[in-house]
Design a protein around this motif. Structure first.
Motif, short mmCIF file in Angstrom:
data_model
loop_
_atom_site.label_atom_id
_atom_site.label_comp_id
_atom_site.label_asym_id
_atom_site.label_seq_id
_atom_site.Cartn_x
_atom_site.Cartn_y
_atom_site.Cartn_z
N VAL A 132 12.43 62.00 1.37
CA VAL A 132 12.09 63.01 0.36
C VAL A 132 10.58 63.20 0.39
CG1 VAL A 132 11.98 63.48 -2.12
CG2 VAL A 132 14.07 62.55 -1.11
N ILE A 133 10.15 64.45 0.56
CA ILE A 133 8.73 64.78 0.71
C ILE A 133 8.33 65.74 -0.40
CG2 ILE A 133 6.95 65.67 2.27
CD1 ILE A 133 9.02 65.24 4.56
N VAL A 134 7.19 65.47 -1.04
CA VAL A 134 6.66 66.40 -2.04
C VAL A 134 6.02 67.57 -1.30
CG1 VAL A 134 5.14 66.70 -4.03
CG2 VAL A 134 6.22 64.46 -3.61
N GLY A 135 6.51 68.77 -1.53
CA GLY A 135 6.08 69.92 -0.74
C GLY A 135 4.70 70.43 -1.07
N ASN A 136 4.33 70.42 -2.34
CA ASN A 136 3.02 70.96 -2.72
C ASN A 136 2.08 69.82 -3.11
OD1 ASN A 136 4.62 70.40 -4.95
ND2 ASN A 136 3.99 72.18 -6.13
N MET A 137 0.80 70.13 -3.12
CA MET A 137 -0.18 69.14 -3.55
C MET A 137 -1.08 69.79 -4.61
SD MET A 137 -3.01 68.82 -0.53
CE MET A 137 -4.36 70.00 -0.46
N PHE A 138 -1.59 68.96 -5.50
CA PHE A 138 -1.46 67.53 -5.57
C PHE A 138 -0.40 67.17 -6.62
CE2 PHE A 138 -5.93 68.31 -4.43
CZ PHE A 138 -6.01 67.59 -3.26
N ALA A 139 0.57 66.32 -6.25
CA ALA A 139 1.43 65.72 -7.26
C ALA A 139 0.57 64.82 -8.13
CB ALA A 139 2.54 64.92 -6.60
N ILE A 148 14.53 64.24 15.05
CA ILE A 148 14.79 64.17 13.61
C ILE A 148 14.83 65.59 13.06
CG2 ILE A 148 13.78 61.88 13.33
CD1 ILE A 148 11.26 63.19 12.27
N GLY A 149 15.24 65.73 11.80
CA GLY A 149 15.32 67.05 11.19
C GLY A 149 14.67 67.08 9.82
N CYS A 150 14.15 68.24 9.46
CA CYS A 150 13.57 68.42 8.13
C CYS A 150 13.82 69.85 7.68
CB CYS A 150 12.07 68.13 8.15
SG CYS A 150 11.25 68.30 6.54
N HIS A 151 14.20 70.00 6.42
CA HIS A 151 14.39 71.32 5.85
C HIS A 151 13.05 72.02 5.65
CE1 HIS A 151 18.66 71.79 4.87
NE2 HIS A 151 18.70 70.49 4.66
N ASN A 152 13.10 73.31 5.40
CA ASN A 152 11.95 74.10 4.99
C ASN A 152 11.65 73.88 3.51
OD1 ASN A 152 11.45 75.31 7.44
ND2 ASN A 152 12.48 77.22 6.95
N PHE A 153 10.45 74.28 3.07
CA PHE A 153 10.19 74.52 1.66
C PHE A 153 9.94 76.01 1.47
CE2 PHE A 153 5.94 72.62 3.04
CZ PHE A 153 5.35 73.84 3.34
N LEU A 170 21.32 61.97 12.98
CA LEU A 170 19.90 62.26 13.04
C LEU A 170 19.26 62.04 11.67
CD1 LEU A 170 19.96 65.55 15.17
CD2 LEU A 170 19.58 63.20 15.97
N ARG A 171 18.04 61.54 11.68
CA ARG A 171 17.31 61.33 10.43
C ARG A 171 16.98 62.68 9.81
NH1 ARG A 171 15.38 56.78 8.62
NH2 ARG A 171 13.99 56.87 6.81
N THR A 172 17.08 62.77 8.49
CA THR A 172 16.88 64.04 7.80
C THR A 172 15.83 63.91 6.70
OG1 THR A 172 18.65 63.52 6.25
CG2 THR A 172 19.25 64.82 8.21
N ALA A 173 15.23 65.04 6.34
CA ALA A 173 14.27 65.08 5.25
C ALA A 173 14.38 66.42 4.54
CB ALA A 173 12.85 64.88 5.77
N ALA A 174 13.94 66.45 3.29
CA ALA A 174 13.90 67.69 2.51
C ALA A 174 12.77 67.57 1.49
CB ALA A 174 15.22 67.95 1.81
N PHE A 175 12.42 68.70 0.90
CA PHE A 175 11.25 68.75 0.02
C PHE A 175 11.64 68.87 -1.45
CE2 PHE A 175 9.62 70.24 4.09
CZ PHE A 175 8.40 69.57 4.19
N VAL A 176 10.88 68.15 -2.26
CA VAL A 176 10.89 68.35 -3.71
C VAL A 176 9.55 68.95 -4.09
CG1 VAL A 176 12.51 66.50 -4.19
CG2 VAL A 176 10.05 65.99 -4.14
N SER A 177 9.45 69.40 -5.34
CA SER A 177 8.26 70.12 -5.75
C SER A 177 7.62 69.48 -6.97
CB SER A 177 8.61 71.58 -6.05
OG SER A 177 7.47 72.32 -6.36
#
Length: 360
Positions: free
Chosen positions: A221-228, A141-146, A171-178
């Motif tokens: 879609v993945i939240v890059g920072n915590m805590f949302a 699978i693949g995922c972008h950087n943050f 391929l499955r993909t992912a990327a980050f939101v903030s």
């Protein structure tokens, strides 16, 4: 199915805080966690991470950890023996610094069935090289950087190009939101969040997620920072993950029929697209029996939602969304407006694309 994820960096906060965050995210339909696997030499922090992975697994999360060669060394692991990673509770490994290609391919066949996640953002032929070794593509699978530092995240052009490279290989993909409330990342620099796209930095988290999914190139879609915040997690959890929805505010003069036309129809943009408007022409068929008296016929601006009134006999009942400022002949009623933060998404709507409008 498209997934939502959070990031957990247990080295910065207490175990209880991490656990509470995971449980809150689970409540709103999140099912992925990104984390960084620290050296096993820090036994206290490593034990904390194992407890977090165990609880996350119980809640149905898949946990993918960023690892580098030093982690392999500290655990006395080679690429041929991945059992310890599975014991920790990991579902996959993100190889930001990878091997030569043949090793990653071998890892994709490991008996522990771990996913091998590759960095999409670099835009190299790294993934092509791995697949040339006949890798098990079901585990690749693949995922972008943050990007913590302002002005260093990806341009849209590069993001689309590199994402397409992976999607073209199925391929499955992912990327980050903030998150706009998140204070923590893997390092101490969090300058305006942790997005993948620079143009997302500081934007509403819902708009960021809608934009990523709307490209058709991102699965997760993945939240890059915590805590949302819980409000952000709830809003993301309520999103339609497959069809773009835009929030509108109605003008006081909008009639009940016009509100029904806007909110209940499955809109799509005509294939013969205009530079001025998004046209949802089937509304004039479905609502042809209704009258549309003229009201609110001022100049039309970007983001205005309009319905042609009785003055346009052939077009009566047609809904449009304005893409730029236009003169109004008096035959078009302005009934609602796309909320300001989502007007940004209008230029991304493609020919024949389906979308819905919902009231804010």
């Amino acid at each position: 199915m498209r997934k939502l994820g959070i990031s957990v960096f247990p080295q910065h906060v207490s175990l209880e805080e991490s656990m509470n965050y995971i449980e809150t995210a689970a409540k709103y339909g999140f099912s992925r966690i990104f984390t960084c696997l620290i050296s096993a030499n820090d036994k206290e922090e490593f034990a904390k991470l194992e407890k977090i992975c165990q609880r996350a697994n119980e809640l149905g999360f898949e946990v993918i950890a960023d690892v580098d060669p030093t982690v392999f060394e500290s655990l006395n692991i080679t690429y041929q023996e991945l059992d310890r990673f599975k014991e920790i509770g990991l579902s996959g490994l993100r190889l930001d610094l990878g091997f030569s290609g043949s090793e990653e391919a071998a890892m994709s066949f490991d008996d522990n069935d771990l996913m091998i996640e590759l960095n999409i953002s670099n835009g190299t032929k790294y993934v092509d090289n791995i697949l040339s070794y006949q890798a098990n593509v079901s585990n690749i699978i693949g995922c972008h950087n943050f990007y913590p530092r302002r002005y260093t995240a990806l341009s849209r052009e590069h993001f689309l190009k590199t994402s397409k490279q992976f999607k073209d290989m199925n391929l499955r993909t992912a990327a980050f939101v903030s998150s706009n409330s998140g204070e923590y990342g893997p390092w101490f620099v969090v300058d305006g969040g942790l997005p993948t796209l620079e143009e997302h930095r500081g934007q509403d988290i819902v708009v960021q997620a809608k934009d990523l999914w709307n490209t058709g190139l991102i699965d997760d879609v993945i939240v890059g920072n915590m805590f949302a915040s819980e409000e952000e997690l709830k809003a993301l959890g309520e999103l339609n993950r497959n069809e773009l929805t835009l929030r509108v505010e109605f003008l006081p003069g909008a009639t009940d029929v016009e509100k029904e036309l806007v909110l209940t129809q499955k809109h799509f943009n005509r294939g013969d697209v205009s530079a001025y408007v998004i046209r949802s022409t089937m509304t004039r068929v479905h609502f042809k029996q209704f009258d549309f008296p003229a009201h609110d016929t001022a100049q039309i601006e970007l983001g205005d939602v309009t319905v042609d009134n009785n003055g346009y006999e052939r077009y009566k009942g047609e809904m449009q969304v304005a893409l730029q400022t236009m003169e109004n002949s008096g035959n078009t009623n302005i009934v609602a407006r796309i909320i300001p933060e989502e007007r940004y998404l209008l230029e991304q709507i493609r020919p024949w694309q389906h979308f819905r409008l919902i009231e804010k």
